[in-house]
Design an enzyme around this catalytic site. Structure first.
Site, PDB file in Angstrom:
ATOM      1  N   ASP A 518      14.031   1.588  17.612  1.00  0.00           N
ATOM      2  CA  ASP A 518      14.438   0.197  17.780  1.00  0.00           C
ATOM      3  C   ASP A 518      14.408  -0.133  19.277  1.00  0.00           C
ATOM      4  OD1 ASP A 518      15.362  -2.318  17.140  1.00  0.00           O
ATOM      5  OD2 ASP A 518      17.345  -1.674  16.472  1.00  0.00           O
ATOM      6  N   GLU A 521      10.725  -2.910  22.766  1.00  0.00           N
ATOM      7  CA  GLU A 521       9.794  -3.961  23.224  1.00  0.00           C
ATOM      8  C   GLU A 521       9.310  -3.773  24.666  1.00  0.00           C
ATOM      9  OE1 GLU A 521      11.709  -4.893  19.707  1.00  0.00           O
ATOM     10  OE2 GLU A 521      12.716  -4.634  21.632  1.00  0.00           O
ATOM     11  N   ASP A 594      15.368  -8.785  13.434  1.00  0.00           N
ATOM     12  CA  ASP A 594      16.720  -9.273  13.158  1.00  0.00           C
ATOM     13  C   ASP A 594      16.699 -10.668  12.530  1.00  0.00           C
ATOM     14  OD1 ASP A 594      17.450  -6.909  14.288  1.00  0.00           O
ATOM     15  OD2 ASP A 594      18.070  -7.756  16.201  1.00  0.00           O
TER      16      ASP A 594
END
Length: 929
Positions: A518, A521, A594
């Site tokens: 997670d 990015e 999300d």
């Protein structure tokens, strides 16, 4: 500007950051935290230019070199604002054009670094994305054909297509041989621009500022932009990731477009993203494909810098008449080079396979990974894990994977366990595995800056972190507090990172533990746009701006390699990643991030997942129920019913939400959710076969209707229904209290309801009543779908269960289908250890025969003693058969009315061949009499 950590003691900063994060997690997306095009200088500059207003580029001296067409691109004066102000004359650019098997054209344009006036800095070319063997498929060019007046050059592209290079002004066209109409073209509107690197002059200010952050931009403006036109196109698709209610890309600029923002490709941590926006979120794949009644084509730009892409409405170019069946697009990137691929199709599946031949197909997952996953931020402790696991057994609901989020670690130090909450992690995993279940733990890229933390100490000592602009280890804030980030662009760092997943290095792990990446990015809470500064430095002096969109890709790659090594390259890894780039499909699954517990996000999940599939990322899904917020029971049930068809099927929720395990909403809702999950488990044989097909061809598992019905215009803009493979169509329910729905069923043949076996005509829309127990789903006439109807605790316990074949007959009373089986775990299938069967029903006979894909005899063997316990025939008139004869053996069994689904109260809607008991691995024939 002085940073917060420089002013305050670290413990105070930690408290403040924690408060900010807790507040942010409960807040809606703040749009002003992120840049729009007008706040992004390269995008604003490029968008200000009008067609054919730039000094044009001229192609000069085309020739053959090493089997490529090479040439120089000359520009009379600089087109960039900064270059013009400085008075620098533009240097020639180098162009190289290459042709590959299967109808693929690759065009590269870069600066000529042999020029004495060129700066020492080289522009970044993204490595490790194009398949290593792709160059082996290059066609060797031996000559270039030129027009009589020397104004164009042409090269052979395929049997049906050729590439035409116009010299002055420069333009590339791909078109059918003998036709003057292009299929796809670049720079038809004269918008090609290339800001060249140069040395900074005294007094020049190249810095850019946004919300208190300064980007030093040491190499100045270096953006590239150009137009690409898709001819013969009705719509264009692709370029994820955006949250949209439309599968087709809507115009972002031109007549009739009121809100004008391009589609942004810039990987960002956007919590509670809005559901219908061109704004970029977690991943970026700069691949677009077009589709029309007659043909499809595709375009891919291998560039990992920020990209902005306009889809232009007809009439946007005042100098050219609007052309029906042509879609113009405008591509802008902050940095990098032109490294583009043209895919000529001509069919839509051809385009997808051509793209897959460049970036790869999905990694074949283990069978457990395509079943149901249960996740939450966070399951508190080992007792909570045991309670949730027992709850599934108590309520007769199968599941295969239980997930742990960041709270399972020792103070957000990855590869560790909280010794109080999880004192016996190995025993916990082994208890799950005794039921055939696995566990997934989270491992993010932000490494806690703690000298007592062995991962941080090793990375610091070895110099393995990303550097800031001054050359020091970059220090940013994420869940761990003060953190640094491994520079996984460096192959040495990836090797080091992969070793962390060995059973020896990852204490408390077992072979049944898998990984979740997670925040990759990368997410940096105190960074510009909640990310890493663009002037941070990576391996080889590469600026972060140049590879930003690929950072998560390299982190995902290194993690998957770690699990491969852990299993001695025998077991297939499972790694879920939030960030992605072109080629991520080779390393694992992704999800849409999300989302929120509302009907709009349920609806937008379908075009998002379909778009990911079209661009290579077939193994994807959305959080069931929505990550943020508390879904009403009706929404949660509808989401399970839809999510049961996602390729990646996981429920997940924020820690501020109410607990929502499937049995917490009353017995009625529990029964409905159980039925939805049972639907997925019954279809696992079909899904696993589709995953194998996708891993071989690149054709996605979930497909837009037009991919199967490419000439049916009614399907081109349908974002609410989808195909699962070739045989199943699903229509979601996206409104609260919905009583009826219109479902368009394409094609000339009938469709059979998977709920009750009712037949519906193809080629028309049907208004159907909506039922609480399911969403509309249909099996296509002419197909055979393998299923399993015995529900166990997990896929492992279903391995030896018998199969049911559901045969949906077409108007000729014929049908066919496939079944693929292997050990569900290892790579032995690559050496021939599998069973692949073709089923054909014709002239009253069902035959089973082997499909052998291997060119050589198998090195490994695989066998199965599973049988077919039931054959269901849809579309045969009642009383049309009384018995069935099985050959070889020449023994009989009964044919009698029976249910399509094994549900209480299900009526007799089909003919059922009971207990033929033929082995799934054998050749056989069943004759219906």
């Amino acid at each position: 500007m002085i940073s917060l950590p420089a002013l305050l003691p670290r413990f105070i900063v930690t408290v403040l950051i924690t408060i900010i994060l807790l507040f942010s997690s409960a807040s809606a997306w703040k749009k002003d935290e992120f840049r729009n095009c007008d706040q992004t200088p390269f995008c604003k500059r490029a968008r200000s230019r009008t067609p054919h207003s730039l000094p044009h580029f001229t192609l000069s001296d085309p020739s053959i070199s090493d089997g490529h067409l090479t040439a120089r691109l000359l520009q009379s004066i600089s087109s960039s604002d900064n270059d013009s102000a400085a008075g620098d004359a533009p240097r020639p650019l180098l162009l190289r054009l290459s042709v590959y098997q299967g109808g693929i054209l690759r065009l590269k344009i870069d600066e000529d670094h042999s020029d004495p006036s060129a700066p020492s800095k080289k522009r970044f070319e993204v490595p490790d994305v194009v398949l290593p063997d792709f160059e082996d498929r290059r066609l060797w060019l031996s000559r270039v054909s030129s027009s009589d007046d020397g104004s164009t050059s042409s090269v052979y592209l395929s049997e049906d297509f050729e590439a035409i290079l116009r010299h002055n002004p420069f333009e590339v066209q791909v078109r059918r041989k003998g036709s003057n109409d292009p299929s796809i073209s670049l720079n038809s509107h004269g918008l090609f621009d290339f800001e060249q690197l140069r040395e900074k002059k005294e007094g020049e200010d190249w810095e850019e500022r946004f919300r208190g952050h300064t980007d030093t931009r040491p190499y100045g403006p270096q953006s590239i932009s150009f137009d690409v036109s898709f001819h013969g196109a009705e719509f264009v698709y692709g370029i994820p990731e955006h949250a949209s209610n439309s599968l087709a890309l809507r115009p972002t600029r031109g007549p009739g477009v009121e809100h004008s923002e391009p589609y942004r490709l810039f990987n960002l941590d956007v919590f509670e993203y809005i559901h219908d926006s061109p704004f970029g979120i977690y991943g970026s794949i700069p691949f677009m494909l077009s589709h029309g009644v007659k043909s499809s084509s595709g375009f891919f730009w291998l560039n990992a810098a920020e990209m902005q892409i306009d889809v232009l409405a007809p009439g946007w170019d005042d100098a050219a008449a609007a052309v029906k069946g042509r879609i113009d697009t405008f591509w802008m990137s902050e940095a990098g080079i032109v490294d583009t691929f043209f895919f000529v199709g001509p069919r839509s599946k051809d385009v997808i396979q051509q793209y897959a031949s460049v970036t790869g197909t999905l990694a074949m997952p283990q069978e457990f990974a395509i079943a149901y996953h249960q996740c939450r931020w966070n399951y508190r402790d080992e007792e909570d894990v045991a309670s949730v696991d027992a709850g599934f057994d108590e309520h007769d609901i199968p599941y295969d994977v239980l997930w742990l989020d960041i709270e399972h670690t020792d103070g957000k130090r990855y590869f560790t366990w909280d010794k109080v909450l999880f004192p016996n992690p190995e025993e916990m995993q082994k208890k799950l595995f005794s039921k055939g279940r696995r566990m997934v733990t989270i491992v993010d890229p932000h490494i806690k800056r703690d000298e007592s933390y062995y991962v941080h100490k090793e990375a610091t000592d070895k110099g393995y972190y990303v550097k800031d602009a001054s050359g020091k280890d970059f220090d940013g804030w994420c869940w761990s507090g003060s953190s640094s980030y491994p520079d996984t662009l460096n192959p040495e760092v990836r090797e080091w990172w992969s070793e962390k997943f060995s059973l020896q290095n990852y204490g408390g792990s077992t072979p049944s533990l898998y990984i979740w990446n997670d925040m990759n990015e990368p997410s940096v809470f105190n960074g510009p746009e909640i990310s890493m500064p663009r002037d941070a430095l990576h391996f080889g002096g590469v600026e972060h701006r140049e590879l930003h969109n690929a950072y998560g890709y390299y982190f995902h790659m290194a993690t998957a390699d770690g699990l491969l090594k852990r299993g001695n390259v025998k077991d297939r890894p499972f790694v879920l990643s939030r960030a992605f780039f072109a080629g991520s499909q080779r390393h694992g699954a992704i999800w849409t991030g999300d989302n929120s517990a509302d009907w709009d996000h349920l609806k937008s999940s379908v075009p998002m997942i379909l778009t990911l599939g079209l661009t290579g990322m077939s193994f994807s899904g959305a959080d069931i129920g929505g990550f943020f917020g508390n879904p009403e029971p009706e929404l949660l049930v509808r989401w399970y019913q839809l999510g049961a068809y996602y390729p990646f099927f996981r429920a997940h929720a924020h820690h501020d939400t109410k607990r929502r395990e499937p049995w917490l909403f009353g017995e009625q809702k529990t029964a409905l959710i159980r039925e939805a999950i049972h639907t997925r488990y019954s279809l696992l044989p079909y899904y696993y076969s589709l995953f194998r097909k996708a891993s071989a061809s690149g054709v996605p598992i979930l497909r837009p209707l037009w991919l199967e019905f490419p000439e049916d215009k009614e399907t081109f803009d349908n974002s609410e229904a989808f195909m699962i493979g070739e045989s199943i169509l699903v229509q979601g329910i996206y409104e609260e209290g919905q009583k009826s729905v219109s479902v368009y069923l394409p094609g000339e043949q009938s469709w059979y309801s998977m709920r009750n076996g009712a037949a519906y005509a193809g080629g028309q829309a049907h208004k159907l009543d909506v039922f609480e127990d399911s969403i509309p789903s249909f099996q296509r006439a002419g197909s055979i779908v393998p299923r399993k109807y015995r529900f166990r605790r997990s896929t492992t316990q279903m391995t030896n269960d018998p199969y049911t074949l559901v045969i949906a007959l077409n108007s000729s009373l014929a049908a066919e289908g496939e079944l693929y089986i292997d050990d569900g775990r290892s790579y032995d299938f690559e050496h021939g250890a599998y069973i692949h069967r073709r089923f054909v029903f014709s002239n009253g006979r069902l035959t089973s025969s082997s499909i052998d894909l291997a060119a050589a005899p198998p090195r490994e063997k695989f066998s199965s003693s599973c049988t077919v316990e039931r054959i269901i025939l849809l579309g045969m008139r009642p009383g049309g058969a009384k018995k069935a004869v099985i050959e070889p053996g020449n023994y009989e069994t009964v044919v009698e009315p029976g249910p399509l689904v094994l549900r209480a109260g299900a009526g007799s809607v089909a003919l059922v061949i009971r207990k033929p008991d033929v082995r799934i691995a054998d050749d056989w024939t069943i004759k219906v009499l």
